[in-house]
Design a protein around this motif. Structure first.
Motif, PDB file in Angstrom:
ATOM      1  N   TYR A 376     130.909 128.828 -26.281  1.00 25.34           N
ATOM      2  CA  TYR A 376     131.358 127.473 -26.588  1.00 25.34           C
ATOM      3  C   TYR A 376     132.735 127.539 -27.245  1.00 25.34           C
ATOM      4  CZ  TYR A 376     126.489 126.178 -25.768  1.00 25.34           C
ATOM      5  OH  TYR A 376     125.253 125.992 -25.199  1.00 25.34           O
ATOM      6  N   GLU A 398     124.105 120.822 -32.813  1.00 23.87           N
ATOM      7  CA  GLU A 398     123.237 119.977 -31.985  1.00 23.87           C
ATOM      8  C   GLU A 398     123.079 120.547 -30.580  1.00 23.87           C
ATOM      9  OE1 GLU A 398     124.262 115.631 -34.075  1.00 23.87           O
ATOM     10  OE2 GLU A 398     124.858 116.036 -32.000  1.00 23.87           O
ATOM     11  N   VAL A 399     124.187 120.915 -29.950  1.00 25.84           N
ATOM     12  CA  VAL A 399     124.092 121.365 -28.558  1.00 25.84           C
ATOM     13  C   VAL A 399     123.345 122.688 -28.451  1.00 25.84           C
ATOM     14  CG1 VAL A 399     126.275 122.671 -28.420  1.00 25.84           C
ATOM     15  CG2 VAL A 399     125.416 121.471 -26.398  1.00 25.84           C
ATOM     16  N   ARG A 403     120.199 119.147 -28.413  1.00 23.48           N
ATOM     17  CA  ARG A 403     120.763 117.799 -28.261  1.00 23.48           C
ATOM     18  C   ARG A 403     122.196 117.930 -27.771  1.00 23.48           C
ATOM     19  NH1 ARG A 403     121.975 113.288 -33.014  1.00 23.48           N
ATOM     20  NH2 ARG A 403     122.686 111.624 -31.616  1.00 23.48           N
ATOM     21  N   ASP A 404     122.433 117.567 -26.515  1.00 23.34           N
ATOM     22  CA  ASP A 404     123.735 117.869 -25.931  1.00 23.34           C
ATOM     23  C   ASP A 404     124.602 116.659 -25.613  1.00 23.34           C
ATOM     24  OD1 ASP A 404     122.339 116.841 -23.805  1.00 23.34           O
ATOM     25  OD2 ASP A 404     122.349 118.690 -22.627  1.00 23.34           O
ATOM     26  N   PHE A 407     127.968 116.285 -27.818  1.00 26.29           N
ATOM     27  CA  PHE A 407     128.920 117.336 -27.466  1.00 26.29           C
ATOM     28  C   PHE A 407     129.497 117.075 -26.078  1.00 26.29           C
ATOM     29  CE2 PHE A 407     130.097 121.431 -25.656  1.00 26.29           C
ATOM     30  CZ  PHE A 407     130.822 122.026 -26.675  1.00 26.29           C
ATOM     31  N   ASP A 408     128.650 116.677 -25.154  1.00 21.55           N
ATOM     32  CA  ASP A 408     129.086 116.463 -23.777  1.00 21.55           C
ATOM     33  C   ASP A 408     130.060 115.288 -23.659  1.00 21.55           C
ATOM     34  OD1 ASP A 408     127.590 118.599 -22.954  1.00 21.55           O
ATOM     35  OD2 ASP A 408     125.977 117.420 -22.061  1.00 21.55           O
TER      36      ASP A 408
END
Length: 444
Positions: A376, A398-399, A403-404, A407-408
């Protein structure tokens, strides 16, 4: 008082790892809280996540992950906070280098809403860290944006409406001479105060966050520049004397990673900015300059920024050197800017002058992403990184823990190479800056 002095100076580099291995000779370093010198990596270690870079991005990521029970090792080429995190203006400014109206125009309403919902979160994270871990970093409340002409004042009115639309209700517009309640200068047409903003000692903040990370079992190796990253499962990260084997990696070195991630270099450019710090001012003078000890940045394309320290020094910064090279005489560049704002400081000594390198992207928005599913990166805050780096750390945690979507929202932004490649990006950017600077001077 004499206007001449022996100034503590420092230089930065845009070519990867800086040759110096200790902190810049800044007021921040001179007034830093005690912090141990950590050993260099030697031998082989394994971890869940290896973070490369011990500035705000890296330490924020490491601390958020450690709080979730993840085993993290941090590699730092010099000292914790060596780069921009320990050299910046110390201002807690919300949002991003390009605001939500620009994001909406270029990338659509969905992207603007997603990033807008996070625009004020980094500020809150900083305050949470300071409170939770009792970090002594001279936190002060409030920052403002100063308009140098009527066009910029109209821009501040629009800025206020935009931020209020995204939930910031702590804004106050002062027009005409009303702004002199906050700034003792004749330069401005008005100001927009963000009472939710603030300022602090950035080096002490990152040192305190590093100590918090270590208190949770995290490990930091200093003087350990990464010389090679080998993709795979696990990822292999090599330094001169050691190796880290990690399930996942966070590359958070920003402008100090040249050669390590070549696939990203065409889409970013190191830039330098300069800061001077005066001798301590008499209380009455300091109160006249900034009556309520608020942090200031103006609205010019090449902006000036300034604030008071805990011992009543004026920290004053400004300008951008594309490519990250330093001017021969930092005080000669910044002092005239300071005197344009505060002519009464003509006889005041400058005790410190230093520069720092930050990473700029073509669209001025941060670059977040992932390579090969386990490497990352978070970088490219374009001079607006104090708050966004702290948000980046939360999003990394998170990612990596399932939980993405947040970030996405950043990772989905398109980032193009600078026109002209490495050869022409500096002169072309300088020409663009000259154009906008001329517009600022003409008030158009």
């Amino acid at each position: 008082m004499s206007a001449t002095s022996t100034v503590n100076r420092t230089a930065s580099t845009s070519h990867g790892v800086a040759p110096a291995t200790q902190h810049a000779a800044s007021w921040y370093a001179a007034s830093a809280n005690s912090s141990p010198e950590r050993p260099a990596l030697s031998g082989e270690v394994s971890c869940d996540v290896c973070v490369v870079g011990a500035g705000f991005s890296g330490i924020s990521s490491a601390l958020h992950l450690a709080e979730k029970g993840v085993k993290v090792v941090v590699l730092e080429a010099a000292r914790v906070g060596y780069g921009a995190s320990g050299r910046n203006g110390g201002q807690i400014v919300n949002s991003y280098s390009r605001d939500m109206d620009v994001i909406e125009q270029k990338y659509g309403e969905t992207a603007a809403r997603a990033l807008g919902d996070m625009a004020f979160e980094g500020n809150s994270i900083i305050r949470e860290r300071i409170a939770k871990y009792a970090i002594q970093c001279d936190l002060r409340e409030g920052n403002l944006f100063a308009a140098c002409n009527s066009k910029q004042l109209q821009g501040l009115k629009e800025h206020k409406a935009l931020w209020e639309r995204y939930g910031n209700r702590q804004l106050e517009l002062l027009e005409g001479d009303a702004y002199k309640r906050e700034v003792g200068s004749d330069r401005y047409s008005g100001v927009l105060i963000d009472h939710s903003g603030g300022h602090m000692h950035p080096l002490n903040l990152v040192l305190g966050e590093a100590a918090a990370f270590e208190s949770l079992g995290g490990v930091i190796y200093e003087q350990s520049p990464v010389i090679k990253l080998e993709h795979g499962q696990p990822v292999t990260i090599r330094t001169a004397q050691g190796v880290v084997k990690a399930e996942r990696v966070v590359m958070a070195g920003n402008a100090y990673m040249s050669g390590v991630m070549p696939e990203l270099e065409a889409k970013s450019m190191p830039c330098g900015t300069q800061i001077i710090t005066t001798e301590p001012l008499e209380e009455e003078l300091a109160k006249r300059l900034l009556p309520n000890n608020i942090a200031v940045e103006d609205c010019n394309y090449l902006l000036d920024y300034y604030r008071l320290t805990r011992d009543n020094r004026l920290i004053y910064g400004g300008g951008v050197n594309y490519g990250g090279e330093d001017p021969a005489d930092i005080e000669a560049v910044i002092r005239p800017k300071m005197l344009k704002t505060f002519p009464e400081l003509s006889s005041v000594k400058v005790d410190y002058a230093w520069s720092g390198t930050f990473l700029m992207t073509l669209n001025r928005l941060p670059q977040f992403g992932v390579i090969n599913d386990n490497v990352y990166y978070v970088q490219g805050y374009s001079g607006h990184g104090v708050t966004c780096t702290h948000l980046a750390g939360r999003l990394i945690a998170e990612v990596m823990t399932g939980r993405d979507e947040r970030f996405d929202a950043f990772a989905g932004l398109p980032h193009l190479p600078f026109p002209g490649g490495r050869m022409l990006r500096v002169p072309l950017s300088a020409i663009g800056a000259w154009y906008y600077e001329t517009r600022d001077k003409l008030g158009i």
